[in-house]
Design a protein around this motif. Sequence first.
Motif, short mmCIF file in Angstrom:
data_model
loop_
_atom_site.label_atom_id
_atom_site.label_comp_id
_atom_site.label_asym_id
_atom_site.label_seq_id
_atom_site.Cartn_x
_atom_site.Cartn_y
_atom_site.Cartn_z
N PRO A 1 0.82 -1.21 0.00
CA PRO A 1 0.00 0.00 0.00
C PRO A 1 0.86 1.26 0.00
O PRO A 1 2.03 1.24 0.38
N ALA B 1 -5.25 -3.43 -6.01
CA ALA B 1 -5.33 -2.47 -4.90
C ALA B 1 -6.57 -1.60 -5.05
O ALA B 1 -7.16 -1.47 -6.13
N LEU C 1 -4.30 2.63 4.91
CA LEU C 1 -3.42 1.79 4.09
C LEU C 1 -4.11 0.56 3.55
O LEU C 1 -3.73 0.05 2.48
N ARG C 2 -5.12 0.06 4.25
CA ARG C 2 -5.79 -1.15 3.79
C ARG C 2 -7.29 -1.04 4.03
O ARG C 2 -7.75 -0.38 4.96
N PRO D 1 -4.71 -3.92 -0.10
CA PRO D 1 -3.86 -2.72 -0.05
C PRO D 1 -4.52 -1.56 -0.77
O PRO D 1 -5.27 -1.75 -1.72
N ALA E 1 5.05 -0.76 3.45
CA ALA E 1 4.22 0.32 2.91
C ALA E 1 5.14 1.40 2.36
O ALA E 1 6.33 1.46 2.68
#
Length: 811
Positions: free
Chosen positions: A92, A165, A306-307, A313, A354
């Motif tokens: 991410p 993502a 971030l997720r 991600p 990350a």
Amino acid sequence: MASRRANPADPTARSIHAPATWETPRTTDYEKLGAFYLGRPYDLQAKTPKPGVLLYDSQDLVTHAVCVGMTGSGKTGLCIALIEEAAMDGVPTIAIDPKGDLTNLLLTFPDLGSGDFKPWVNEEDAKRRNLSVDQYAADQAETWKKGLASWGEDGDRIRRLRDAADFAIYTPGSTAGIPVSILASFAAPAQAIRDDPELLQERVATTATSLLGLLGIDADPVKSREHILISSLFSAAWASGASLDLATLIQQIQSPPIARVGVLDIESFYPAKERFSLAMAMNNLLAAPGFSTWLQGQPLDVGSVLRTPEGKPRVAIFSIAHLSDAERMFFVSLLLNQVLSWTRAQSGTTSLRAVLYMDEIFGYFPPVADPPSKRPLLTLLKQARAFGLGIVLATQNPVDLDYKGLANTGTWFLGRLQTERDKLRVLEGLEGAAATANANFDRQKTSEILAGLGNRIFLMNNVHEDAPEVFESRWAMSYLRGPLTRDQIKVLMQGRRPETGGASPAAPAVTPSGPAPLPPSPAAPGSGDSGRPLLPPAIPQWFIPSRGGPSGSTLVYAPMLLGVATVRFAQAKTGIDATETLAYLAPVTGDPVGVAWDTGKRTELAVSELEKDPEDGAVFLPLPAAAATAKGYADFRKSLAAWLFRNATLDLEQAGREQRDRAVQGIRATYAPQVHRLEERIRNAGQVVERESGQERAAQMQTAISVGATVLGALMGRKGLGATGIGRATTAARGVGRALDQRQDVGRAKEDLVAAQAELDALNGEVEQKVSGIGSVGIRPKKSDIDVQLVALAWAPYWRDAQGTRTAAWE
């Protein structure tokens, strides 16, 4: 250093996989686990590509990277390609976007059709090329299709990128994208930071500096009272694990929970009147219509950014192009602090967990100044690598970078530079990085390479490789159309933004309850609720303690006025002299006068019982304008004194009645001797009258007998009186004289009795006149005997149930 070539069959290939001659790469050439496909080697002298592809080991990014290049160098395209590769590898990214270019990461079209491009093409570019929007969209679609094909990419790879993502645009201070609430930024940091005094102090200083910067205050952490006060408030709260929000911070500025700053008491260090100016400035910020968007939306929680909740991600783009410079610095500083807190809470790793990317670092990491963004960024550069966070910084202004701070940066991507000065600064940075890594650095050769770079041609200096590498960046899968407009961001985030606006449903009316007077009530529970109002320090305000309320009720503070006065009741003629302390609670009204003391009620509340702060979680009813200025309280004091002059009487008090009775007794005691003497005189006079009256009656009887005997003798024919007759006649005459004397004595005795009785009646009248002067209606004070000691705003607590009914919470 020689470039290290990897075995093509090795899936952990570190740098370059090179076929014999250059040809369009195949998927098997670059789709490798943990390897980012960034481009292909480039022969700078021949101005042609070299065989092979450039693969960047994701592990190398843990030691961070910096990308420098002037406008048009392809810097943004290279960095977007790096973010694309990270996403496809399941890593991410948090991307800070000051210019708006990174929003292009959401413009990915697997079908590569002109209809996909049409809504996003720049119409001005179409006009400059004398093309319609449809023609220009078709041209862009074809250009992107061919460009991707030349690098071995196609729609299928774009589709895999989109599936790998979640892509989202966050817009702090705006609802165009996903709004961001900054409230979490003032929450107590993680335990790991609180346990580290240096990290905690850095967090405090950065937060204070960024917040004051938002107010336009350039505060020196050492010299500025504003900075020291706010830092002290954050330190005190966070050290105990307590969080702050702006409303609480404003109240604490006005009424600090700390008694001293250094060796000085708070009033000597920063007087209340001057603190109020700072509180007002912050309150104005909080009350500004546009600032409400900073307090709504998704919390600034790095883990959830971030997720996705499912663990997918996310490429989170924080677009801040719409903000002012002060607002950008404010938000970037808060975000960096949140990233630092999240980082410290992670377990250690050598793999890339990350990416934190910032496009155009200009102004946020300068070599000399110390903006609030610099400290957390320096800390991250030093510590984040141990936790798998790779930091990528990009700029077109290399002279504005603190290269000493970047000395530990492992990878440098260097594009075409604009000036000789820029090149010298870059060489200084490379030299420092090489020294830190104990690596050789050929300054002369590097300088020659930098001078020959063109568009999309970069020099990669990676301390994990044997030698620097010149390469050409690949074609980005995202459509690089330039910054998106607010409306375009809204379209991209359609369905992702929280709904805003809309009226609240109607609710039952509020019904006053309880014996205490109530201020005007809002029409619906909660409709008039607000936070604690910010008032000038000249206005004294206190909180009446509350008692426990029913479950499910809300504690509501209503504004009232507490008036306290000492009143002297004195009356010289009666000897009464009493002083009473009177306290009244009256509701604040919305009329110009602001208070009607005759609608208030007497209270036994003592000032010592009042509290300085409200209960947690309570809400406040609106404060009428008349009670919101210090001048109003001067008027309230005058009106209370006037009301007491007209209405206060001593006989309203038990002590007054007792003093009155004692005064009556005193008056009667004073006159008692005279009354007693007159009563004794009357009694004696009465006795004399009785005695004299008896003697008068006896004398009259004797006289009557003597006269009768004489007359009888004459009637019986006695001749002459003779001696005996004459004697009897003389005796009778003397008896008549005595009777007359006794009658006069009785008259005088009666006159004396009447006089004594009259004197007693007059004395009793004088006593009653003085007693009646005390009266039964009470003694009223003089104006000069009324001393108003306090008129203060007293917040009275009420419990409000679900139906809106309020009951007093202190009686």
